[in-house]
Scaffold this motif. Structure first.
Motif, PDB file in Angstrom:
ATOM      1  N   THR A 128     -60.842 -56.061  10.890  1.00 26.82           N
ATOM      2  CA  THR A 128     -62.488 -55.654  10.547  1.00 26.82           C
ATOM      3  C   THR A 128     -61.318 -54.945  12.356  1.00 26.82           C
ATOM      4  O   THR A 128     -60.634 -55.906  12.811  1.00 26.82           O
ATOM      5  CB  THR A 128     -63.106 -57.148  10.891  1.00 26.82           C
ATOM      6  OG1 THR A 128     -63.451 -57.644   9.172  1.00 26.82           O
ATOM      7  CG2 THR A 128     -64.428 -56.919  11.904  1.00 26.82           C
ATOM      8  N   GLN A 129     -62.674 -53.995  12.621  1.00 28.52           N
ATOM      9  CA  GLN A 129     -62.353 -53.910  14.103  1.00 28.52           C
ATOM     10  C   GLN A 129     -63.102 -54.557  15.436  1.00 28.52           C
ATOM     11  O   GLN A 129     -64.491 -54.832  15.087  1.00 28.52           O
ATOM     12  CB  GLN A 129     -62.790 -52.446  14.349  1.00 28.52           C
ATOM     13  CG  GLN A 129     -62.560 -52.119  15.681  1.00 28.52           C
ATOM     14  CD  GLN A 129     -63.287 -50.917  16.091  1.00 28.52           C
ATOM     15  OE1 GLN A 129     -62.418 -49.356  14.985  1.00 28.52           O
ATOM     16  NE2 GLN A 129     -63.487 -49.993  17.041  1.00 28.52           N
ATOM     17  N   TYR A 130     -62.595 -55.172  16.097  1.00 31.05           N
ATOM     18  CA  TYR A 130     -63.054 -56.560  16.173  1.00 31.05           C
ATOM     19  C   TYR A 130     -63.575 -55.755  18.410  1.00 31.05           C
ATOM     20  O   TYR A 130     -62.602 -55.648  18.476  1.00 31.05           O
ATOM     21  CB  TYR A 130     -62.753 -57.558  17.090  1.00 31.05           C
ATOM     22  CG  TYR A 130     -62.791 -58.263  15.827  1.00 31.05           C
ATOM     23  CD1 TYR A 130     -63.749 -59.098  15.347  1.00 31.05           C
ATOM     24  CD2 TYR A 130     -61.969 -58.512  14.455  1.00 31.05           C
ATOM     25  CE1 TYR A 130     -63.772 -59.898  14.369  1.00 31.05           C
ATOM     26  CE2 TYR A 130     -61.845 -59.076  13.080  1.00 31.05           C
ATOM     27  CZ  TYR A 130     -63.325 -59.898  13.409  1.00 31.05           C
ATOM     28  OH  TYR A 130     -63.228 -60.425  11.726  1.00 31.05           O
ATOM     29  N   PRO A 131     -64.068 -56.035  18.853  1.00 25.08           N
ATOM     30  CA  PRO A 131     -64.283 -55.443  20.266  1.00 25.08           C
ATOM     31  C   PRO A 131     -63.365 -56.487  20.959  1.00 25.08           C
ATOM     32  O   PRO A 131     -64.117 -57.586  20.834  1.00 25.08           O
ATOM     33  CB  PRO A 131     -65.807 -55.499  20.713  1.00 25.08           C
ATOM     34  CG  PRO A 131     -66.546 -56.168  20.025  1.00 25.08           C
ATOM     35  CD  PRO A 131     -65.718 -56.024  18.784  1.00 25.08           C
ATOM     36  N   VAL A 132     -63.299 -56.369  21.908  1.00 26.21           N
ATOM     37  CA  VAL A 132     -62.312 -57.035  22.864  1.00 26.21           C
ATOM     38  C   VAL A 132     -62.599 -57.192  24.396  1.00 26.21           C
ATOM     39  O   VAL A 132     -63.161 -55.729  24.603  1.00 26.21           O
ATOM     40  CB  VAL A 132     -60.658 -57.382  22.589  1.00 26.21           C
ATOM     41  CG1 VAL A 132     -60.636 -57.393  21.462  1.00 26.21           C
ATOM     42  CG2 VAL A 132     -60.175 -55.919  22.713  1.00 26.21           C
TER      43      VAL A 132
END
Length: 230
Positions: A128-132
């Motif tokens: 999954t691509q997560y905002p950080v």
């Protein structure tokens, strides 16, 4: 629910799993966008953070893992590791920069390459691509090119010479402020990233920079993105 892979932290299981991470069938480095650019201006290392920061991970916020296990992809630096083996481009003091695969921001991708893209395609349901956001940014002098050939650290933290808490936009570090060090040589910039929504600690994304001192001043000759394996 997505399939999960864990390293058992005790007994023979831990040794076996770790050996798999270091072998030729290792998963690739995780993909991320954290730092967009580096430059040296008047003896100052300028670090531009990416506007849209994210990381690809097998972390699943809906699961709580037992205390005795740790998810793949969480790693700390090891002295004299030489990069931890595996496939992809080698370099950082030993050459290979020109032929190395590069990220969208133009950094040479350590242990990246075609096999990494194939892995992500084969495991797209697991990641999954997560905002950080960046909770802290560290800068450290690693040593000369000769020292990097023998003792290039793996992905993760090192003993930072200076850290910046909750940076935003641009970070500036004076590379002339430590006279006991050779000002030219290799530097590591590390960003401790946390989930923008979940506040999950995704640990450190790191970049190794070769800085040289020429007739017109300092310049960056090489810049490598050094990430933990996903």
């Amino acid at each position: 629910m997505r399939r999960r892979q864990f390293i058992v932290a005790t007994g023979l299981g831990a040794v076996t799993a770790l050996g798999g991470c270091l072998g030729s069938k290792s998963p690739p480095p995780r993909k991320s966008s954290v730092v967009s650019d580096f430059e040296v201006s008047d003896g100052t290392l300028v670090v531009d953070l990416a506007d849209n920061k994210w990381v690809m991970s097998r972390y699943d916020g809906s699961q709580q893992s037992p205390a005795t296990v740790s998810p793949v992809g969480i790693a700390s630096a090891k002295g004299s590791s030489g990069g931890g083996g595996g496939r992809g481009a080698t370099g950082r003091g030993t050459g290979g920069y020109t032929s190395a695969p590069h990220t969208s921001h133009g950094h040479a991708w350590y242990h990246g390459g075609d096999y990494a893209d194939d892995w992500y395609e084969d495991h797209e349901e697991e990641v999954t691509q997560y905002p950080v956001t960046v909770a802290a940014l560290g800068v450290a002098y690693l040593g000369s090119t000769d020292q990097m050939q023998d003792e290039a650290p793996d992905a993760g933290t090192v003993s930072w010479d200076e850290t910046f808490q909750n940076p935003s936009g641009t970070v500036m570090y004076d590379i002339t402020n430590r006279p006991e060090f050779s000002q030219a040589g290799w530097y590591r910039v590390g960003a401790n990233i946390v989930g923008g929504d979940s506040n999950h600690d995704f640990r450190w994304e790191c970049y190794d920079l070769e800085v040289s001192d020429g007739a017109t001043g300092f310049r960056i000759d090489e810049q490598w993105k050094v990430s933990p394996r996903i």
